[in-house]
Write an enzyme that holds these catalytic residues in place. Structure first.
Site, PDB file in Angstrom:
ATOM      1  N   SER A  11       0.835  -1.198   0.000  1.00 20.70           N
ATOM      2  CA  SER A  11       0.000   0.000   0.000  1.00 20.70           C
ATOM      3  C   SER A  11       0.869   1.245   0.000  1.00 20.70           C
ATOM      4  CB  SER A  11      -0.893   0.015   1.243  1.00 20.70           C
ATOM      5  OG  SER A  11      -1.399   1.318   1.436  1.00 20.70           O
ATOM      6  N   HIS A  35      -1.264  -1.335  -4.218  1.00 30.51           N
ATOM      7  CA  HIS A  35      -2.531  -0.974  -3.567  1.00 30.51           C
ATOM      8  C   HIS A  35      -2.560   0.547  -3.378  1.00 30.51           C
ATOM      9  CE1 HIS A  35      -6.007  -1.903  -0.951  1.00 30.51           C
ATOM     10  NE2 HIS A  35      -5.566  -0.930  -0.167  1.00 30.51           N
ATOM     11  N   ASP A  37      -4.595   3.625  -2.067  1.00 30.10           N
ATOM     12  CA  ASP A  37      -5.673   4.013  -1.155  1.00 30.10           C
ATOM     13  C   ASP A  37      -6.161   5.411  -1.479  1.00 30.10           C
ATOM     14  OD1 ASP A  37      -6.051   1.813   0.760  1.00 30.10           O
ATOM     15  OD2 ASP A  37      -3.938   2.150   1.231  1.00 30.10           O
ATOM     16  N   MET A  39      -8.739   8.251  -0.521  1.00 33.04           N
ATOM     17  CA  MET A  39      -9.583   8.684   0.604  1.00 33.04           C
ATOM     18  C   MET A  39     -10.045  10.110   0.364  1.00 33.04           C
ATOM     19  SD  MET A  39      -7.441   7.307   3.865  1.00 33.04           S
ATOM     20  CE  MET A  39      -6.629   5.702   3.890  1.00 33.04           C
ATOM     21  N   HIS A  68      -8.241   1.100  -3.986  1.00 30.83           N
ATOM     22  CA  HIS A  68      -9.160   0.907  -2.857  1.00 30.83           C
ATOM     23  C   HIS A  68      -9.793   2.255  -2.556  1.00 30.83           C
ATOM     24  CE1 HIS A  68      -9.504  -0.061   1.758  1.00 30.83           C
ATOM     25  NE2 HIS A  68     -10.677   0.034   1.169  1.00 30.83           N
ATOM     26  N   MET A  70     -11.903   4.590  -0.652  1.00 29.14           N
ATOM     27  CA  MET A  70     -12.588   4.898   0.608  1.00 29.14           C
ATOM     28  C   MET A  70     -13.225   6.262   0.438  1.00 29.14           C
ATOM     29  SD  MET A  70      -9.629   3.353   3.040  1.00 29.14           S
ATOM     30  CE  MET A  70      -8.491   3.344   1.645  1.00 29.14           C
ATOM     31  N   MET A 139     -11.645  -5.598   5.550  1.00 31.22           N
ATOM     32  CA  MET A 139     -10.755  -4.777   6.376  1.00 31.22           C
ATOM     33  C   MET A 139     -10.419  -5.544   7.657  1.00 31.22           C
ATOM     34  SD  MET A 139     -10.308  -1.959   4.617  1.00 31.22           S
ATOM     35  CE  MET A 139      -9.184  -1.276   5.846  1.00 31.22           C
ATOM     36  N   GLY A 144      -9.161   3.928   7.050  1.00 30.23           N
ATOM     37  CA  GLY A 144      -8.869   5.345   7.185  1.00 30.23           C
ATOM     38  C   GLY A 144      -7.405   5.696   7.405  1.00 30.23           C
ATOM     39  N   ASP A 177      -6.818  -6.285   4.472  1.00 34.30           N
ATOM     40  CA  ASP A 177      -6.184  -4.966   4.456  1.00 34.30           C
ATOM     41  C   ASP A 177      -6.190  -4.398   5.861  1.00 34.30           C
ATOM     42  OD1 ASP A 177      -5.238  -2.451   3.897  1.00 34.30           O
ATOM     43  OD2 ASP A 177      -6.900  -1.870   2.589  1.00 34.30           O
TER      44      ASP A 177
HETATM   45  C1  DX5 Z   1      -6.192   1.943   5.501  1.00 34.13           C
HETATM   46  C2  DX5 Z   1      -5.799   1.408   4.156  1.00 34.13           C
HETATM   47  C3  DX5 Z   1      -4.729   0.396   4.170  1.00 34.13           C
HETATM   48  C4  DX5 Z   1      -3.440   0.840   4.813  1.00 34.13           C
HETATM   49  C5  DX5 Z   1      -2.887  -0.364   5.498  1.00 34.13           C
HETATM   50  O1  DX5 Z   1      -7.519   2.337   5.512  1.00 34.13           O
HETATM   51  O2  DX5 Z   1      -6.895   0.829   3.483  1.00 34.13           O
HETATM   52  O3  DX5 Z   1      -4.486  -0.062   2.838  1.00 34.13           O
HETATM   53  O4  DX5 Z   1      -2.490   1.322   3.933  1.00 34.13           O
HETATM   54  O5  DX5 Z   1      -1.766   0.029   6.196  1.00 34.13           O
HETATM   55  P1  DX5 Z   1      -0.997  -0.954   7.171  1.00 34.13           P
HETATM   56  O6  DX5 Z   1      -0.519  -2.106   6.342  1.00 34.13           O
HETATM   57  O7  DX5 Z   1       0.080  -0.121   7.706  1.00 34.13           O
HETATM   58  O8  DX5 Z   1      -1.985  -1.395   8.215  1.00 34.13           O
HETATM   59 ZN    ZN Z   2      -6.411  -0.114   1.542  1.00 34.69          ZN
END
Ligand code: DX5
Ligand code: ZN
Length: 224
Positions: A11, A35, A37, A39, A68, A70, A139, A144, A177
């Site tokens: 990620s 990946h 993210d 947001m 992904h 969010m 998740m 977040g 994740d």
């Molecule tokens: C958080 C993201 C994850 C995040 C995971 O909402 O969806 O993809 O990057 O990070 P780690 O691996 O550090 O928990």
């Molecule tokens: Zn993610």
């Protein structure tokens, strides 16, 4: 299942946002997906990047993108990520009134379709929709922020979804994740996950590619 037996998806949330192209290149050959993210500061309190940055980053690397989202209103925004060339686009069940219709739109726009289930959302109401999806993202934290502690009790959802997918002979990736690292990936793999997002565990390591290889070996050992 078509494709690799295990998908490792670093990620970029834990990467250096000023050097994203180099951070993507650092895992080429060791990661299966990148990946990404997205947001929007509404669906989750955090804010990251949007289509313009994802499109530019996409042009710098051949690694398939696992976006992904969010975000609120994925119906409006998600197909754009498919159109810019994302391999898989995952939106949140909590943000979408008609997930099957959006999965269809994503596939028509050229990507795989993914459904994400946040920490406090049960998976049962969505099991019947899974034939319309390529990816189910469970998740293992509250969505977040990166760097949170893995919540092992959420693997019950993975077990349930895996049983359902296997019984129905579904071509479905089950992705986990949040908090995936050397000490948690085996439990997730045993529960039935076959795609693993890792932010801190990859980009917090001195050698991100080596961290990917180690995670893959641990996941594989757990499922043999
Ligand atoms: C958080 C993201 C994850 C995040 C995971 O909402 O969806 O993809 O990057 O990070 P780690 O691996 O550090 O928990
Ligand atoms: Zn993610």
């Amino acid at each position: 299942m078509t494709g690799p037996d295990i998908v490792i998806a670093p990620s970029i949330l834990a990467a250096d946002f000023a050097n994203l192209a180099a951070e993507a290149r650092a895992v080429e050959g060791a990661a299966d997906w990148l990946h990404v993210d997205v947001m929007d500061n509404h669906f989750v309190p955090n804010l990251t990047i949007g289509p313009a940055v994802v499109a530019s980053l996409r042009a710098t690397t051949a690694i398939p993108f696992d976006c992904h989202l969010m975000i609120e209103d994925p119906k409006r925004w998600a197909p754009g990520y498919a159109e810019l060339g994302a391999y898989n686009v995952t939106f949140h069940a909590e943000a979408c009134a008609d997930p099957v219709a959006l999965a269809r739109d994503l596939r028509a726009a050229g990507s795989k379709a993914g459904l994400a289930i946040d920490r406090d959302t049960p998976v049962e109401p969505y099991l019947e929709l899974l034939p319309h999806f390529d990816t189910l993202l469970i998740m293992t934290i509250k969505a977040g922020f990166g760097g949170q502690r893995f919540l092992p009790e959420l693997l019950d959802k993975v077990r349930l979804a895996r049983r359902h997918a296997d019984a129905g002979h579904l071509e479905l990736r089950i992705e986990v994740d949040g908090g995936i690292a050397d000490d948690t990936i085996a439990a997730a793999a045993e529960a039935g996950a076959d795609a693993f997002v890792a932010g801190t565990a990859v980009y917090g390591a001195s050698d991100p590619a080596e961290a990917c290889r180690k995670l893959r070996a641990l996941a594989r050992a757990a499922t043999r």
